[in-house]
Design an enzyme around this catalytic site. Structure first.
Site, mmCIF file in Angstrom:
data_model
loop_
_atom_site.group_PDB
_atom_site.id
_atom_site.type_symbol
_atom_site.label_atom_id
_atom_site.label_comp_id
_atom_site.label_asym_id
_atom_site.label_seq_id
_atom_site.Cartn_x
_atom_site.Cartn_y
_atom_site.Cartn_z
ATOM 1 N N SER A 132 0.874 -1.170 0.000
ATOM 2 C CA SER A 132 0.000 0.000 0.000
ATOM 3 C C SER A 132 0.910 1.218 0.000
ATOM 4 O O SER A 132 2.080 1.124 0.375
ATOM 5 C CB SER A 132 -0.850 -0.009 1.275
ATOM 6 N N TYR A 145 -1.714 -1.381 11.094
ATOM 7 C CA TYR A 145 -1.831 -1.648 9.649
ATOM 8 C C TYR A 145 -0.566 -1.187 8.935
ATOM 9 O O TYR A 145 0.023 -1.931 8.147
ATOM 10 C CB TYR A 145 -3.057 -0.932 9.079
#
Length: 270
Positions: A132, A145
């Site tokens: 990401s 995360y």
């Protein structure tokens, strides 16, 4: 000979779109996820569906064994499975933090361990790890995360150096904003974990920005197209990115000092 690709997290979003596209392009695709019923639509296209939870070692071992017994090879692994556990570091339980790392890091690493021997024997293979832009930048309440995605970036770099000698490429894909279930799950976790108490004002500001971001997010097909391109390329780059704000955010992260980047980020939450 058709190339054989294993894709995790193929029950929705980027994983499912990638599976569909690669099937259309003539690949043999094994689509893996926990929610097998949500992959039934891949079967008429020729997809082979595997029940696989990346926190279940036996399921991963059996899945890889099944592919090798049926096909005799695995040409590519797309490590796409993952989720976002959001909440203030103060609020997130250690059990939840460990589960975040178990899914996003250890599950990915274990499945990769299982396919490497076959790829080494073939002297070829491609491992595509979906991280990401959140593997390069950090936002409030995404500590665990982001930690998981930073870890996958580092794992990928190490594996790339180790596996080059065997003809195996390791490539990182860093999506920006993409329309998937991920955002809804992450925000639900945030609301439940830190939506009340001392962090509520900042949580509310983040929640207020989400509709605008979701509206501008790219379709998952953008990432599917990118993965297909990586599989076609003889000598792929080490990293690719696509999706809403991906290029802008990654460029700013390179150019701005930490405090300036922090200020720019927080300014978007007013």
């Amino acid at each position: 000979m058709k190339k054989v690709v294993l894709i995790t997290g193929a029950s929705s979003g980027m994983g499912k779109e990638t599976a569909k596209l690669l099937l259309q392009q003539g690949y043999t695709v094994y689509a893996a996820a926990r929610r097998v019923e949500r992959m039934e639509d891949l079967k008429p296209l020729g997809g082979k569906v595997l029940a696989m939870d990346v926190t279940d070692d036996a399921a991963m071992v059996n899945g890889v064994r099944q592919i090798i017994e049926a096909e005799g090879r695995i040409d590519a692994l797309v490590n796409n499975a993952g989720f976002g556990s959001y909440g203030a570091v103060e609020d997130v339980s250690m059990a939840e933090a460990r589960y975040q790392m178990e899914v996003n890091v250890f599950g990915l690493a274990r499945l990769t361990q299982l396919v490497i021997p076959q790829m080494r024997e073939q002297r070829s293979g491609r491992i595509i790890n979906i991280t990401s832009i959140g593997g390069k930048i950090v936002t409030p309440f995404g500590a665990w995360y982001h930690a998981s995605k930073f870890a996958v970036e580092a794992l990928s770099d190490a594996m790339r150096l180790e596996l080059k000698q065997f003809g195996i490429d390791v490539v990182v894909v860093e999506p920006g904003g993409v329309k998937t279930e991920w955002g809804g799950i992450a925000m639900d976790n945030l609301r439940k974990t830190s939506g009340r108490g001392v962090y509520k004002p900042l949580v509310d500001r983040i929640m207020a920005t989400m509709p605008g971001i979701e509206k501008k997010a790219a379709e998952p097909q953008v990432i599917a197209d990118l993965i297909a391109k990586i599989l076609r390329t003889n000598k792929p780059r080490t990293r690719y990115h696509a999706g809403y704000m991906a290029s802008t955010v990654l460029t700013l992260r390179k150019l701005l000092p930490d405090r300036a980047f922090d200020a720019a980020l927080l300014s978007q939450l007013k």
